[in-house]
Design an enzyme around this catalytic site. Sequence first.
Site, PDB file in Angstrom:
ATOM      1  N   ARG A 195       0.886  -1.178   0.000  1.00  0.00           N
ATOM      2  CA  ARG A 195       0.000   0.000   0.000  1.00  0.00           C
ATOM      3  C   ARG A 195       0.911   1.213   0.000  1.00  0.00           C
ATOM      4  O   ARG A 195       1.727   1.398   0.914  1.00  0.00           O
ATOM      5  CB  ARG A 195      -0.889  -0.004   1.248  1.00  0.00           C
ATOM      6  CG  ARG A 195      -1.569   1.340   1.474  1.00  0.00           C
ATOM      7  CD  ARG A 195      -2.633   1.312   2.530  1.00  0.00           C
ATOM      8  NE  ARG A 195      -3.816   0.630   2.032  1.00  0.00           N
ATOM      9  CZ  ARG A 195      -5.013   0.685   2.619  1.00  0.00           C
ATOM     10  NH1 ARG A 195      -5.166   1.365   3.744  1.00  0.00           N
ATOM     11  NH2 ARG A 195      -6.049   0.049   2.106  1.00  0.00           N
ATOM     12  N   HIS A 221      -7.657   1.076  -6.117  1.00  0.00           N
ATOM     13  CA  HIS A 221      -7.769   0.161  -4.960  1.00  0.00           C
ATOM     14  C   HIS A 221      -8.443  -1.124  -5.448  1.00  0.00           C
ATOM     15  O   HIS A 221      -9.585  -1.430  -5.087  1.00  0.00           O
ATOM     16  CB  HIS A 221      -8.590   0.843  -3.864  1.00  0.00           C
ATOM     17  CG  HIS A 221      -8.502   0.181  -2.519  1.00  0.00           C
ATOM     18  ND1 HIS A 221      -7.671  -0.895  -2.241  1.00  0.00           N
ATOM     19  CD2 HIS A 221      -9.156   0.453  -1.348  1.00  0.00           C
ATOM     20  CE1 HIS A 221      -7.820  -1.237  -0.974  1.00  0.00           C
ATOM     21  NE2 HIS A 221      -8.712  -0.446  -0.416  1.00  0.00           N
ATOM     22  N   GLN A 258     -10.153  -3.936  -3.089  1.00  0.00           N
ATOM     23  CA  GLN A 258     -11.431  -3.521  -2.526  1.00  0.00           C
ATOM     24  C   GLN A 258     -12.577  -3.844  -3.476  1.00  0.00           C
ATOM     25  O   GLN A 258     -13.617  -4.377  -3.072  1.00  0.00           O
ATOM     26  CB  GLN A 258     -11.407  -2.013  -2.237  1.00  0.00           C
ATOM     27  CG  GLN A 258     -12.711  -1.503  -1.666  1.00  0.00           C
ATOM     28  CD  GLN A 258     -12.982  -2.056  -0.285  1.00  0.00           C
ATOM     29  OE1 GLN A 258     -12.143  -1.943   0.591  1.00  0.00           O
ATOM     30  NE2 GLN A 258     -14.137  -2.673  -0.077  1.00  0.00           N
ATOM     31  N   ASP A 292     -17.795   6.845  -0.275  1.00  0.00           N
ATOM     32  CA  ASP A 292     -16.449   6.739   0.292  1.00  0.00           C
ATOM     33  C   ASP A 292     -16.146   8.071   0.973  1.00  0.00           C
ATOM     34  O   ASP A 292     -16.851   9.071   0.772  1.00  0.00           O
ATOM     35  CB  ASP A 292     -15.422   6.418  -0.814  1.00  0.00           C
ATOM     36  CG  ASP A 292     -14.026   6.104  -0.262  1.00  0.00           C
ATOM     37  OD1 ASP A 292     -13.885   5.852   0.949  1.00  0.00           O
ATOM     38  OD2 ASP A 292     -13.051   6.130  -1.056  1.00  0.00           O
ATOM     39  N   CYS A 332     -16.420   1.244   1.457  1.00  0.00           N
ATOM     40  CA  CYS A 332     -15.229   0.404   1.679  1.00  0.00           C
ATOM     41  C   CYS A 332     -14.723   0.508   3.112  1.00  0.00           C
ATOM     42  O   CYS A 332     -13.983  -0.358   3.555  1.00  0.00           O
ATOM     43  CB  CYS A 332     -14.141   0.766   0.683  1.00  0.00           C
ATOM     44  SG  CYS A 332     -13.422   2.409   0.917  1.00  0.00           S
ATOM     45  N   ARG A 376     -13.172  -8.824   1.938  1.00  0.00           N
ATOM     46  CA  ARG A 376     -11.766  -8.530   1.607  1.00  0.00           C
ATOM     47  C   ARG A 376     -10.936  -9.801   1.805  1.00  0.00           C
ATOM     48  O   ARG A 376     -10.068 -10.137   0.998  1.00  0.00           O
ATOM     49  CB  ARG A 376     -11.222  -7.406   2.505  1.00  0.00           C
ATOM     50  CG  ARG A 376     -11.847  -6.040   2.279  1.00  0.00           C
ATOM     51  CD  ARG A 376     -11.505  -5.469   0.923  1.00  0.00           C
ATOM     52  NE  ARG A 376     -10.065  -5.344   0.730  1.00  0.00           N
ATOM     53  CZ  ARG A 376      -9.316  -4.335   1.178  1.00  0.00           C
ATOM     54  NH1 ARG A 376      -9.865  -3.326   1.815  1.00  0.00           N
ATOM     55  NH2 ARG A 376      -8.006  -4.287   0.950  1.00  0.00           N
TER      56      ARG A 376
HETATM   57  N1   CP Z   1     -11.109  -0.349   2.891  1.00  0.00           N
HETATM   58  C1   CP Z   1      -9.813  -0.388   3.248  1.00  0.00           C
HETATM   59  O1   CP Z   1      -8.906  -0.578   2.415  1.00  0.00           O
HETATM   60  O2   CP Z   1      -9.602  -0.213   4.582  1.00  0.00           O
HETATM   61  P1   CP Z   1      -8.201   0.001   5.321  1.00  0.00           P
HETATM   62  O3   CP Z   1      -7.703   1.371   4.940  1.00  0.00           O
HETATM   63  O4   CP Z   1      -8.535  -0.119   6.773  1.00  0.00           O
HETATM   64  O5   CP Z   1      -7.243  -1.064   4.853  1.00  0.00           O
HETATM   65  N1  NVA Z   2     -10.326   6.667  -0.761  1.00  0.00           N
HETATM   66  C1  NVA Z   2      -9.853   6.197   0.517  1.00  0.00           C
HETATM   67  C2  NVA Z   2      -9.997   4.724   0.634  1.00  0.00           C
HETATM   68  C3  NVA Z   2      -9.548   4.143   1.948  1.00  0.00           C
HETATM   69  C4  NVA Z   2      -9.628   2.651   2.003  1.00  0.00           C
HETATM   70  C5  NVA Z   2      -8.413   6.615   0.713  1.00  0.00           C
HETATM   71  O1  NVA Z   2      -7.618   6.494  -0.226  1.00  0.00           O
HETATM   72  O2  NVA Z   2      -8.077   7.087   1.787  1.00  0.00           O
END
Ligand code: CP
Ligand code: NVA
Length: 308
Positions: free
Chosen positions: A107, A134, A137, A225, A266, A294
């Site tokens: 990530r 992402h 997700q 989101d 998400c 997930r």
């Molecule tokens: N939805 C998601 O990716 O959550 P986290 O940021 O907690 O991993």
């Molecule tokens: N759009 C959000 C998703 C988190 C899982 C972010 O990037 O922070």
Amino acid sequence: MNHFLDIHKTGADDLRGMIDTAKRIKNARAGLPKGTPDEDQALKNHMVALIFEKPSTRTRVSFDVGVRQMGGQTMVLSGSDMQLGHGETIADTARVLSRYVDMIMIRTFDETTLLEMAEYASVPVINGLTDRTHPCQIMADVLTFEEHSGPISGKKVVWTGDGNNVCASFLHAAGQFGFDLTITGPDSLAPEAEFVGWARDKGVRITLEPDAAKAVIGADLVVADTWISMHDSQSKRERRHNQLRPYQVNAELMAQANPDAIFMHCLPAHRGEEATNEVMDSAQSVVFDEAENRLHAQKAIMRWCLGK
Ligand code: CP
Ligand code: NVA
């Protein structure tokens, strides 16, 4: 090498196969304690590195648990604790990690970090979120939709709010799984034209509708989101909130969708901002199934990466 970098970079048949695998492995574990090993131990003797340059709850725990259930081992690494965060190149990091581990999940912020990791790693690399996409997700979201509402092909999905990284992966999924996607939000926060164009070229209907109430008419799925993503500066907060308030998913907006429409987020959610408590906790909300999925979707992704 089977890297899982993005939904539009993976074959549609492979994606469908992963969803089917996820359903199968989820069903096989139904009702068992979470620590029960999977019967076939597909990741036995495998070591997986999970690298986080941004915070995470779901991605971190679901990958860790998934690897362990499949009989493998994990190491969770924070980007800032690694030499990666202190000037070592991504290419060298990728080459070194490939000598120790069988798979890398990362990530990160800049997509080029992910792409460079994949270019120089000699083991599969999985995208655990970048500023742009992402994909893990949305694989979980497709699985969740199909469990509740049947095949997603031909259905109408409505994305509300910021045209962000999660929205981008929904555009890719629309093209690969064949559903219509309406995006409702202010013009200035529309998704990247490249992603919209890619999905349209696949022949699915992609609509940008600034009026939220109009957008959700006929929706089978409504998605929200956060209004401010991890890569966004908090200095944008007040302006973002003012721009996005008309796109809040509340009971009134959900009432415009199909009566059997479901709601997804998400997570993490900012309750009372992008969605109300009433919607988050309603019978239409599937946000915790989505979070659970997930785990199952990523197990299928990891198996695909390792050719299993
Ligand atoms: N939805 C998601 O990716 O959550 P986290 O940021 O907690 O991993
Ligand atoms: N759009 C959000 C998703 C988190 C899982 C972010 O990037 O922070």
